[in-house]
Design a protein around this motif. Sequence first.
Motif, PDB file in Angstrom:
ATOM      1  N   UNK A   1      31.820  19.096  28.444  1.00  0.00           N
ATOM      2  CA  UNK A   1      32.639  20.410  28.609  1.00  0.00           C
ATOM      3  C   UNK A   1      31.720  21.342  29.714  1.00  0.00           C
ATOM      4  N   UNK A   2      32.368  21.713  30.717  1.00  0.00           N
ATOM      5  CA  UNK A   2      31.758  22.706  31.549  1.00  0.00           C
ATOM      6  C   UNK A   2      31.842  23.970  30.749  1.00  0.00           C
ATOM      7  N   UNK A   3      30.796  24.917  31.352  1.00  0.00           N
ATOM      8  CA  UNK A   3      30.870  26.199  30.857  1.00  0.00           C
ATOM      9  C   UNK A   3      31.505  27.177  31.804  1.00  0.00           C
ATOM     10  N   UNK A   4      31.553  28.227  31.402  1.00  0.00           N
ATOM     11  CA  UNK A   4      31.811  29.434  32.402  1.00  0.00           C
ATOM     12  C   UNK A   4      30.935  30.641  32.235  1.00  0.00           C
ATOM     13  N   UNK A   5      30.474  30.829  33.490  1.00  0.00           N
ATOM     14  CA  UNK A   5      29.392  31.993  33.823  1.00  0.00           C
ATOM     15  C   UNK A   5      29.941  33.118  34.519  1.00  0.00           C
ATOM     16  N   UNK A   6      29.347  34.436  34.273  1.00  0.00           N
ATOM     17  CA  UNK A   6      29.544  35.409  35.084  1.00  0.00           C
ATOM     18  C   UNK A   6      28.300  35.524  36.098  1.00  0.00           C
ATOM     19  N   UNK A   7      28.501  35.608  37.168  1.00  0.00           N
ATOM     20  CA  UNK A   7      27.484  35.920  38.231  1.00  0.00           C
ATOM     21  C   UNK A   7      27.506  37.016  38.886  1.00  0.00           C
ATOM     22  N   UNK A   8      28.478  37.859  38.866  1.00  0.00           N
ATOM     23  CA  UNK A   8      28.502  39.208  39.648  1.00  0.00           C
ATOM     24  C   UNK A   8      29.859  40.055  38.684  1.00  0.00           C
ATOM     25  N   UNK A   9      29.546  41.100  38.633  1.00  0.00           N
ATOM     26  CA  UNK A   9      30.606  42.023  38.100  1.00  0.00           C
ATOM     27  C   UNK A   9      30.504  43.497  38.863  1.00  0.00           C
ATOM     28  N   UNK A  10      31.676  44.048  39.392  1.00  0.00           N
ATOM     29  CA  UNK A  10      31.463  45.117  39.943  1.00  0.00           C
ATOM     30  C   UNK A  10      32.757  45.903  39.600  1.00  0.00           C
ATOM     31  N   UNK A  11      32.808  47.201  40.065  1.00  0.00           N
ATOM     32  CA  UNK A  11      33.954  47.845  39.813  1.00  0.00           C
ATOM     33  C   UNK A  11      33.917  49.212  40.743  1.00  0.00           C
ATOM     34  N   UNK A  12      35.092  49.745  40.858  1.00  0.00           N
ATOM     35  CA  UNK A  12      35.191  51.096  41.647  1.00  0.00           C
ATOM     36  C   UNK A  12      34.753  52.100  40.666  1.00  0.00           C
ATOM     37  N   UNK A  13      34.567  53.507  40.979  1.00  0.00           N
ATOM     38  CA  UNK A  13      34.659  54.501  40.123  1.00  0.00           C
ATOM     39  C   UNK A  13      36.048  54.615  39.429  1.00  0.00           C
ATOM     40  N   UNK A  14      36.258  55.204  38.343  1.00  0.00           N
ATOM     41  CA  UNK A  14      37.633  55.496  38.008  1.00  0.00           C
ATOM     42  C   UNK A  14      37.988  56.946  38.215  1.00  0.00           C
ATOM     43  N   UNK A  15      39.066  56.719  39.170  1.00  0.00           N
ATOM     44  CA  UNK A  15      39.667  58.175  39.502  1.00  0.00           C
ATOM     45  C   UNK A  15      40.689  58.955  38.688  1.00  0.00           C
ATOM     46  N   UNK A  16      40.719  60.171  38.593  1.00  0.00           N
ATOM     47  CA  UNK A  16      41.576  60.762  37.839  1.00  0.00           C
ATOM     48  C   UNK A  16      43.064  60.891  38.385  1.00  0.00           C
ATOM     49  N   UNK A  17      44.048  61.191  37.704  1.00  0.00           N
ATOM     50  CA  UNK A  17      45.333  61.017  38.017  1.00  0.00           C
ATOM     51  C   UNK A  17      45.478  62.211  39.209  1.00  0.00           C
ATOM     52  N   UNK A  18      46.003  61.779  40.432  1.00  0.00           N
ATOM     53  CA  UNK A  18      46.061  62.292  41.699  1.00  0.00           C
ATOM     54  C   UNK A  18      44.745  62.811  41.984  1.00  0.00           C
TER      55      UNK A  18
END
Length: 380
Positions: A1-18
């Motif tokens: 069985x193969x595995x699942x690895x995370x090699x990079x994780x990114x996000x934008x800043x979270x913006x407020x409504x409007x």
Amino acid sequence: MKDAVIVAAVRTAVGKKNGALSSVHPADLSALVLDSLVDRTGIDPVIVDDVIWGCVSQVGEQTFDIARTAVLSAGWPESVPGTTVDRQCGSSQQAIHFAAAGLASGQYDVVVAGGVESMSRIPMGSAQATGNPFGPRYVARYGVDPPNQGLGAEAIAEDWSLSRLALDTYALESHHRAAVATDAGCFADEIVPVDVDGQVVSSDEGIRRGGSIDKLANVRSAFRDNGRITAANASQISDGSAALLMMTSGAASKAGLRPLARVHTAVVAGSAPMPMLTGPIPATHKALKKSGLTIDDIGVFEVNEAFASVALAWLSEFGVSPDKVNPRGGAIALGHPLGGSGARLMTTMVHHMRSESIRYGLQTMCEGGGQANATILELL
């Protein structure tokens, strides 16, 4: 069985409504985090087998399979496909589960999982504006009143004897933790700066400083007269996107990339559609049972702060140290861009695990309709 690895994780800043991100089309917001994965890892996107993208309000600008639109908007090869997932607030956490399953089964070698929601541009509930999703058989089973998350959060506060003071105190702590993390630069490695007409958005906009119990006590209840749930102790309406590049260990080695963590266990659980928000409790029990781990083996928890009552009920059930739960703040302070939140939480958890050398982390989210995902990551 193969595995699942995370090699990079990114996000934008979270913006407020409007807020600062409200002028960015959600497909372009998604493309920005896809671009960042390429920039950070140096991969040729032609090797990506699929892009699995969470999005809740799939209407207007967020329809027509926004995953595929995001791929093309990022300038990736036309050979890279994309598909869009809706498991309500857990949509992008479910995208990660689907990606992990595809890797483990051999269907994928390289896949991107993530999500987006621009709640400024596509208001919550827009998808229901043209019709009632609850047909006669659903109504016959559950009655004519549609499920309401706010009333569900009120019911949880009652069932777990959570006072308005306890909820507001929890909310203040969420903002405090998020502010401390921001000031310490804890989010710097995970946030992709977004240039919006010359303004660079690189910090979460929802964090409020200088709050007090007295100020929060003056906020009116949102769903019930003299209720306990208010806008101040609930998650914020937000805009944002997040993405994780996932591979098998073999593919990561071939690409010369060092995995950050592997998906150890991934489960989903159903719960009652009202109060609908208790699902993280059975999902956590299910994940622990399947993993063979105990609650004491887990060093950090991300429990989505849809409402303060959800996180406090979960804490009451499992009795873990509050310091281990949402240590860098949660959706009450950082915001909750629905379809992007699962990937945002996991991005934050992965970076926290690496910075603190935490072996196991568990993430869980309540979801509309009475469901919850739970994921255990293992640091590599």
